[in-house]
Write a protein that holds these residues in place. Structure first.
Motif, PDB file in Angstrom:
ATOM      1  N   LEU A 146       1.929 -14.697  -6.224  1.00  0.00           N
ATOM      2  CA  LEU A 146       2.039 -14.188  -4.749  1.00  0.00           C
ATOM      3  C   LEU A 146       0.668 -13.593  -4.650  1.00  0.00           C
ATOM      4  N   VAL A 147      -0.088 -12.888  -4.877  1.00  0.00           N
ATOM      5  CA  VAL A 147      -1.211 -12.618  -3.965  1.00  0.00           C
ATOM      6  C   VAL A 147      -2.723 -13.703  -3.676  1.00  0.00           C
ATOM      7  N   ASP A 148      -1.783 -14.949  -4.409  1.00  0.00           N
ATOM      8  CA  ASP A 148      -3.366 -15.903  -4.655  1.00  0.00           C
ATOM      9  C   ASP A 148      -2.542 -16.396  -2.739  1.00  0.00           C
ATOM     10  N   HIS A 149      -0.884 -15.969  -2.578  1.00  0.00           N
ATOM     11  CA  HIS A 149      -0.959 -16.758  -1.566  1.00  0.00           C
ATOM     12  C   HIS A 149      -0.199 -15.471  -0.355  1.00  0.00           C
ATOM     13  N   ARG A 150      -0.832 -14.704  -0.982  1.00  0.00           N
ATOM     14  CA  ARG A 150      -0.099 -13.964   0.121  1.00  0.00           C
ATOM     15  C   ARG A 150      -0.682 -13.489   2.227  1.00  0.00           C
ATOM     16  N   GLY A 151      -1.678 -15.025   1.802  1.00  0.00           N
ATOM     17  CA  GLY A 151      -2.020 -14.803   3.224  1.00  0.00           C
ATOM     18  C   GLY A 151      -0.886 -16.323   4.023  1.00  0.00           C
ATOM     19  N   ASN A 152      -0.030 -16.715   2.816  1.00  0.00           N
ATOM     20  CA  ASN A 152       1.374 -17.819   3.840  1.00  0.00           C
ATOM     21  C   ASN A 152       2.494 -16.791   4.082  1.00  0.00           C
ATOM     22  N   ILE A 153       2.594 -15.484   3.669  1.00  0.00           N
ATOM     23  CA  ILE A 153       3.875 -14.564   3.737  1.00  0.00           C
ATOM     24  C   ILE A 153       3.664 -14.375   4.576  1.00  0.00           C
ATOM     25  N   SER A 154       5.101 -14.837   5.174  1.00  0.00           N
ATOM     26  CA  SER A 154       5.963 -13.776   6.799  1.00  0.00           C
ATOM     27  C   SER A 154       6.720 -13.134   6.568  1.00  0.00           C
ATOM     28  N   GLU A 155       6.969 -13.040   5.290  1.00  0.00           N
ATOM     29  CA  GLU A 155       8.703 -11.750   5.591  1.00  0.00           C
ATOM     30  C   GLU A 155       7.617 -10.270   5.101  1.00  0.00           C
ATOM     31  N   TYR A 156       8.341  -9.786   5.996  1.00  0.00           N
ATOM     32  CA  TYR A 156       7.573  -8.311   6.044  1.00  0.00           C
ATOM     33  C   TYR A 156       7.014  -7.238   4.889  1.00  0.00           C
ATOM     34  N   GLN A 157       8.299  -7.276   4.345  1.00  0.00           N
ATOM     35  CA  GLN A 157       8.796  -5.465   3.736  1.00  0.00           C
ATOM     36  C   GLN A 157       7.530  -6.706   2.126  1.00  0.00           C
ATOM     37  N   CYS A 158       7.358  -8.114   2.111  1.00  0.00           N
ATOM     38  CA  CYS A 158       6.349  -9.161   1.202  1.00  0.00           C
ATOM     39  C   CYS A 158       5.342  -8.307   0.968  1.00  0.00           C
ATOM     40  N   HIS A 159       5.139  -8.602   2.430  1.00  0.00           N
ATOM     41  CA  HIS A 159       3.631  -8.236   2.672  1.00  0.00           C
ATOM     42  C   HIS A 159       3.201  -7.166   2.547  1.00  0.00           C
ATOM     43  N   GLN A 160       4.134  -6.357   2.993  1.00  0.00           N
ATOM     44  CA  GLN A 160       3.063  -5.303   3.370  1.00  0.00           C
ATOM     45  C   GLN A 160       3.616  -4.645   1.433  1.00  0.00           C
ATOM     46  N   TYR A 161       4.180  -4.870   0.511  1.00  0.00           N
ATOM     47  CA  TYR A 161       4.000  -4.347  -0.734  1.00  0.00           C
ATOM     48  C   TYR A 161       2.764  -4.803  -1.233  1.00  0.00           C
ATOM     49  N   ILE A 162       2.725  -6.342  -1.449  1.00  0.00           N
ATOM     50  CA  ILE A 162       1.727  -7.071  -1.910  1.00  0.00           C
ATOM     51  C   ILE A 162      -0.085  -6.480  -1.382  1.00  0.00           C
ATOM     52  N   THR A 163      -0.168  -6.029  -0.194  1.00  0.00           N
ATOM     53  CA  THR A 163      -1.183  -5.283   0.482  1.00  0.00           C
ATOM     54  C   THR A 163      -1.169  -4.144   0.362  1.00  0.00           C
ATOM     55  N   LYS A 164      -0.422  -3.480  -0.140  1.00  0.00           N
ATOM     56  CA  LYS A 164      -0.772  -2.142  -0.607  1.00  0.00           C
ATOM     57  C   LYS A 164      -0.756  -1.858  -2.609  1.00  0.00           C
ATOM     58  N   MET A 165       0.148  -2.612  -3.032  1.00  0.00           N
ATOM     59  CA  MET A 165      -0.393  -2.921  -4.234  1.00  0.00           C
ATOM     60  C   MET A 165      -1.708  -3.823  -4.923  1.00  0.00           C
ATOM     61  N   THR A 166      -2.062  -4.625  -3.835  1.00  0.00           N
ATOM     62  CA  THR A 166      -3.484  -5.070  -4.265  1.00  0.00           C
ATOM     63  C   THR A 166      -4.602  -3.992  -3.725  1.00  0.00           C
ATOM     64  N   SER A 167      -4.691  -3.157  -3.386  1.00  0.00           N
ATOM     65  CA  SER A 167      -5.520  -2.263  -2.968  1.00  0.00           C
ATOM     66  C   SER A 167      -5.674  -1.287  -4.051  1.00  0.00           C
ATOM     67  N   ILE A 168      -4.781  -1.162  -5.125  1.00  0.00           N
ATOM     68  CA  ILE A 168      -4.130  -0.535  -6.095  1.00  0.00           C
ATOM     69  C   ILE A 168      -4.732  -1.112  -7.471  1.00  0.00           C
ATOM     70  N   VAL A 169      -4.673  -2.091  -7.419  1.00  0.00           N
ATOM     71  CA  VAL A 169      -5.425  -3.469  -8.386  1.00  0.00           C
ATOM     72  C   VAL A 169      -7.068  -3.703  -8.280  1.00  0.00           C
ATOM     73  N   PHE A 170      -7.228  -3.762  -7.422  1.00  0.00           N
ATOM     74  CA  PHE A 170      -8.766  -3.733  -7.442  1.00  0.00           C
ATOM     75  C   PHE A 170      -9.618  -2.289  -7.153  1.00  0.00           C
ATOM     76  N   SER A 171      -9.564  -1.611  -7.639  1.00  0.00           N
ATOM     77  CA  SER A 171      -9.575  -0.341  -8.026  1.00  0.00           C
ATOM     78  C   SER A 171     -10.346  -0.554  -9.436  1.00  0.00           C
ATOM     79  N   ASP A 172     -10.091  -1.215 -10.271  1.00  0.00           N
ATOM     80  CA  ASP A 172     -10.093  -0.897 -11.472  1.00  0.00           C
ATOM     81  C   ASP A 172     -10.293  -2.346 -11.897  1.00  0.00           C
ATOM     82  N   TYR A 173     -11.242  -3.138 -12.210  1.00  0.00           N
ATOM     83  CA  TYR A 173     -11.517  -4.308 -13.198  1.00  0.00           C
ATOM     84  C   TYR A 173     -10.235  -3.866 -14.796  1.00  0.00           C
ATOM     85  N   ARG A 174     -10.110  -3.508 -14.888  1.00  0.00           N
ATOM     86  CA  ARG A 174      -9.195  -3.604 -15.831  1.00  0.00           C
ATOM     87  C   ARG A 174      -7.802  -3.703 -16.178  1.00  0.00           C
ATOM     88  N   LEU A 175      -7.483  -3.262 -14.447  1.00  0.00           N
ATOM     89  CA  LEU A 175      -5.987  -3.255 -13.859  1.00  0.00           C
ATOM     90  C   LEU A 175      -6.198  -4.739 -13.717  1.00  0.00           C
TER      91      LEU A 175
END
Length: 1114
Positions: A146-175
């Motif tokens: 879903l992260v790979d294809h987040r540019g194609n996600i049109s569903e609002y809640q899904c897009h918000q969910y993926i965007t927010k969680m991405t910022s968490i993951v990218f804060s540390d390479y171990r995640l």
């Protein structure tokens, strides 16, 4: 209902996890360093599992939260997390809070149950994206997809969910899912794991990623790759960079490095879709940009150069076009050649050049990244790898705004492939603004010289080239322009106008359809060489280019003629010869001129390409842009008609040659035109009009002759022989004869245009005519005047030339130039070969120009030195010369003057009245002319020079000669000491007795008396002179006082001459009697004497007869 949705969304955002994968074997760093850091963290995990647990309620972070985060964010765990981890770098938070945040993120990313949340929130999205629907559940792959294809996600809640969680993951390479497993060895080997801010910021490990990214881009720039990064790690690094491409917050190292710069330069730029990245890229070279941010941005740009998908905006804008034009066939290899930014740009630029439609958004993104490549050479690893030595030696400290790249263009041409590949990718030919260094250097020129062209139009570069080396061009722009044009000239696709107009012709005539549009293996300049060969073919030489394409080819040729480096074929083949013959020729246009000057010395490959180019110039001299600029005044004044013709065919150069000495002609133009004339002498093909008019005759009559001067001599000799033999049909065609005449006239203007003559006389020119300028036949005239001082070889050549000029006066450039107006006035109807004869007849006219009269006199002096230089005399006296002057001819050589000996011989026979009528008429003319000007009598000059200086210096100094010197010598006959001079004066007196017309002084004095008393007497053979002498003795006739005085003086001179030079034989005695003024009296006395002798003999005979008879009778 709305409230319910808000509660669901809040709970979702609080509890949802980004289940990428379970991180195993990781230990949370302890605050006390004893390795037990998990204990407090574990203790804090219990409340988190309770419904409604909030980070804001934890004691460990309450102080930091109050100090750093707005109160409205406290109710949202993710908002609190984002606030605390995005704090300013210099702001510290409590160690316990750091541990709390780390464990919270770890729990979010390691709990498999949250995948089910993703399935619920993104249910429709998963169904739409088939790749995600097929992913195996329970291993974190679904959310990763879903992260790979987040540019194609049109569903609002899904897009918000993926965007927010991405910022968490990218804060540390171990995640990040699988990243640690794939890159652990590389992290350890590169010591990237040692980059740790320690207890201060445990949860921020962006520097590890930054370290790996730098190692990745440096690997491409290193020739010796001892420990390369493993492929699976490379893919992971690029994948992380791609996933963080839309929001710069996700690239944690860049985010922290550029946080202040973002506020400074991009404060109003919204995050998302790569906008902040683009904004920062545009300000990368600003003085206020921090070095740390600049380095981070450069690393990001280098990753984009390796994989275009690392740029969110570019990948999104060009996605459809890439698929449409099949520019990314291998999707399984993100770092394959098809993924490189350069390949993408080449592929899409090719589509644009071919007239295909590429979306405006995509073209805008391409423009940005093309400019980016031109601004910073370090984004091209091949250049960094191959040009490192040049950069360190010549171009250090010039890295900003594309200056290093231009420096490499200037000094780094030994490694052309890397630079050429970059220029092909950036394609600055389509829009000059891509090249920032060029844009800044040429801004003032564009504003003045090219303001009529739309900004960004490809023709801006063409306009700049047209103004190269003009007063509007500035030096910096000139250098940047030539540096860029060097590479544009090596790939015809880099000139979009040429490519658009000629792609059909190139495919039809040059078979370019076999070459891949993105291939970099196409021979440099090969297509353009093919195009210009067809551009100048005649109809019978094969197919020609379309009109539009030919005009473009001509435009390019005009521009490339400015510098030999802009012609790839020429530079490649002539590199050795340029170094050997032209190393000191550094000024504009000198290199090509030097190669043309040394044409015979060049290697065959270079000689061929220089010859072909020179042949093209002969057809269209406007290719020589510098020459055209220098000659603009004379073109506007005298050649504008032919200059406006779209097809030149050699007319313009012919016009320039004909007007070479007009007042509008400046030194530069004269030198350029003369240079081209000199080059034309090397090969008749270099004279387009001559080649086209005479090529058939040359092949037939002068085979195997290449040099133009030899071809001209060959054809001229053929024409002359056919004329002399009165052939009904000339072997040389009429059109060739006409052009041959033009060539002969042009060659007569400058001695250098006749190589054999010039070579023979080069030493004499340096010795005798060093101060005389070439052109206008001035050097030739100098040699003629100093003929007696010339070396034998030069003298022979000059004599041969004069013989030709006298036979055809139109080839006498100085005569035709000086007497141009007089020819129009007096000889407009005269034949070209009788032009000098006509001018001589009108020489003493009151309307005759003094300069022309002086020139005619010079030619008369030349003619009288040798009968062979007087074609009219030679023809009239054809039988008399061998009859009377054979001893002189026996001693003569073919190529040296007889110094008037033959003419002197004929003069004496004229006095004896023994010449044929035609010859007598011509000698009479010569006698009349030389009686007025002693310089026309070579023998008199030779033998009486000293006597004239001693006795008649004042008369000789007179500007207008009217027989004063001759009269002086006659009156001073007794004072002449040299016997040879005395003999010449006596001959003059003898000649004047034969005809009054050869004594102009006496003829002028007695003109009225001749009219009154001798009008009935036929001129010639001394008849009118005898009439005047009888009138002197006749007391009934009253002559004019001046005439009577002159006649008496002549009688006294003749009497004295008879005493000084008595008859040497019976023939001389008879001549003296017959030419004597008392001829009738002498003849009467002689007759009476003969009669007396006869009567005496008769009387004596009778007496003798009588005496004899008487004796017999006895």
């Amino acid at each position: 209902m709305a409230a319910n949705r808000r509660v669901q969304l809040l709970l979702l955002l609080m509890s949802a996890s980004f289940c990428l994968c379970t991180v195993q074997g990781l230990k949370v760093p302890s605050s006390n360093g004893n390795g037990n850091g998990l204990a407090p963290a574990a203790a804090m995990t219990q409340p988190r599992r309770a419904t409604g647990w909030k980070l804001a309620e934890e004691q460990a972070c309450r102080d930091d939260l109050t100090r750093l985060c707005p109160k409205h964010t406290w109710s949202n765990n993710l908002a609190v997390l984002e606030c605390l981890q995005d704090r300013k770098e210099e702001t510290e938070i409590a160690v316990d809070c750091n541990h709390l945040l780390w464990n919270y993120k770890l729990n979010l990313t390691t709990d498999p149950k949250f995948e089910s949340v993703a399935v619920e929130v993104c249910k429709s999205t998963i169904t739409e994206i088939k790749e995600c629907e097929e992913e195996e559940r329970g291993k974190g792959y679904l959310v990763s997809c879903l992260v790979d294809h987040r540019g194609n996600i049109s569903e609002y809640q899904c897009h918000q969910y993926i965007t927010k969680m991405t910022s968490i993951v990218f804060s540390d390479y171990r995640l990040i899912c699988g990243f640690m497993d794939k890159c652990r060895d590389d992290i350890n080997r590169l010591h990237c794991g040692s980059i740790n801010v320690g207890d201060k910021d445990i949860h921020s490990q962006g520097k590890v990623l930054a370290c790996l990214e730098k190692a990745l881009v440096q690997e491409a720039e290193q020739q010796d790759q001892t420990h390369p990064i493993r492929e699976e790690c490379k893919r992971s690094i690029m994948r992380v960079a791609e996933l963080s491409s839309d929001d710069f917050h996700l690239d944690r190292y860049l985010y922290f490095s550029c946080r202040d710069d973002r506020e400074r330069f991009c404060e109003n730029t919204q995050a998302g879709e790569g906008k902040v990245y683009k904004c920062l890229f545009n300000h990368k070279f600003e003085e206020a940009m921090s070095e740390k941010c600049r380095d981070a941005l450069t690393t990001r740009q280098k990753l984009i150069a390796q994989d275009y998908k690392v740029s969110y905006s570019l990948a999104k804008a060009c996605k459809a076009d890439l698929r449409k034009y099949r520019c990314n066939l291998d999707t399984n290899m993100p770092r394959a050649r098809e993924a490189r930014l350069s390949y993408l740009l080449l592929c899409l630029e090719s589509a644009v050049h071919r007239g295909r439609t590429v979306s405006g958004d995509c073209q805008g993104e391409m423009l940005e990244y093309r400019r980016m490549l031109m601004e910073d050479f370090s984004l091209s690893p091949e250049i960094v790898l191959h040009c490192r030595g040049d950069i360190e030696t010549h171009c250090s400290g010039l890295h900003r705004k594309g200056r290093t790249l231009h420096c490499l263009m200037r000094v780094g041409r030994g490694e052309k492939a890397s630079l050429q590949a970059l220029i092909q990718s950036a394609d600055p030919g389509s829009d000059y603004r891509i090249d920032r260094a060029l844009n800044e250097a040429c801004e003032s020129v564009i504003q003045t010289a090219c303001k009529h062209i739309r900004s960004g139009d490809p023709m801006i570069l063409s306009c700049l080239m047209e103004h190269l080396y003009t007063e509007k061009m500035v030096e910096d722009c000139e250098h940047r322009l030539l540096e860029l044009q060097y590479f544009i000239s090596r790939d015809w696709k880099l000139d979009p106008v040429l490519y658009k107009k000629c792609q059909g012709d190139a495919a039809r005539l040059c078979h370019t359809h076999g070459w891949n549009e993105t291939s970099q293996m196409m021979p440099a300049g090969a297509v353009f060489s093919c195009l210009y060969r067809h551009a100048y073919r005649t109809e019978d030489q094969g197919r020609r280019l379309s009109r539009d394409c030919k005009m473009e080819v001509q435009r390019i040729l005009h521009q490339r003629a400015l510098d030999v480096k802009l012609d790839p074929d020429l530079q490649k083949r002539c590199m050795t010869d340029l170094g050997k013959w032209c190393s000191d020729k550094t000024d504009t246009g000198q290199e090509l001129e030097c190669l043309q000057d040394h044409l015979e010395d060049l290697v065959s490959a270079c000689r061929e390409v220089v010859g072909n180019l020179t042949e093209l110039e002969s057809e269209d001299i406007q290719i020589e842009a510098l020459l055209m600029r220098a000659c603009e005044p004379v073109i506007q004044s005298h050649c504008h008609d032919v200059a406006d013709n779209q097809v030149d065919m050699g007319d313009l150069m012919e016009c320039l040659v004909q007007n070479k000495h007009q007042k509008e002609m400046n030194d530069k133009c004269t030198v350029g035109v003369t240079h081209f004339q000199l080059i034309q002498m090397k090969d008749f093909r270099f004279s387009y009009k001559f080649k086209m008019a005479c090529k058939e005759d040359v092949l037939k009559l002068c085979p195997n002759i290449k040099k133009k001067v030899d071809v001209v001599v060959c054809l001229s000799t053929t024409v002359r022989n056919d004329t002399l033999q009165d052939l009904k049909e000339q072997r040389v065609a009429l059109k060739c004869r006409k052009q041959l005449r033009v060539e002969e006239l042009e060659m007569s203007e400058d001695i250098r245009l006749e190589p054999e003559l010039y070579d023979a006389c080069k030493a004499d020119i340096g010795r005798l005519c060093s101060s005389v300028a070439f052109g206008n036949a001035q050097v030739m005239e100098c040699l003629k005047e100093a003929k007696k001082q010339l070396s034998q070889r030069c003298h022979q050549r000059v004599f041969k030339l004069q013989e030709v000029e006298m036979m055809d006066p139109e080839l006498d450039y100085q005569l035709m130039r000086v007497c141009k107006q007089m020819i129009k006035r007096f000889c407009s109807d005269a034949d070209a070969r009788s032009m000098l004869q006509c001018l001589k007849q009108n020489k003493n006219s009151e309307l005759m120009d003094p300069k022309c009269k002086q020139m005619i006199t010079k030619r008369q002096i030349t003619q009288n030195t040798d009968f062979r230089l007087n074609p009219v005399l030679r023809k009239a006296c054809k039988a008399d010369i061998p009859k009377f002057c054979q001893p002189i001819l026996n001693k003569a050589s073919d190529d040296s003057e007889l110094e008037g000996q033959v003419i002197g011989c004929l003069k004496l026979k004229y006095a004896d009245q023994r010449l044929s009528p035609d010859c007598e008429d011509q000698i009479r003319v010569i006698l009349q002319e030389s009686a007025l000007d002693y310089r026309l009598d070579p023998q008199l000059q030779i033998h009486c020079t000293d006597e004239i200086s001693r006795l008649c210096a004042e008369e000789a100094a007179a500007q207008e000669q009217a027989g004063q010197v001759e009269e002086c010598l006659k009156f001073n006959l007794l004072k002449i000491k040299q016997d040879t001079c005395k003999k010449e004066v006596l001959n003059m007196l003898k000649e004047s007795k034969a005809d009054i017309f050869v004594d102009p002084v006496l003829h002028t004095a007695c003109a009225l008396d001749l009219k009154h008393h001798c009008a009935a007497i036929t001129p010639g053979r001394g008849r009118q002179m005898s009439c005047l002498l009888e009138s002197v003795q006749d007391k009934r006739v009253r002559l004019q006082p001046e005439c009577k005085k002159r006649l008496q003086d002549r009688i006294d001179m003749w009497s004295f001459a008879a005493k000084v030079a008595p008859a040497e034989g019976f023939s001389d005695l008879a001549v003296q009697v017959m030419t004597s003024p008392s001829k009738n009296y002498i003849l009467l006395i002689m007759a009476m004497g003969v009669m007396t002798l006869f009567l005496f003999g008769l009387l004596c005979g009778r007496i003798t007869k009588r005496v004899t008879r008487e004796l017999k009778d006895r």
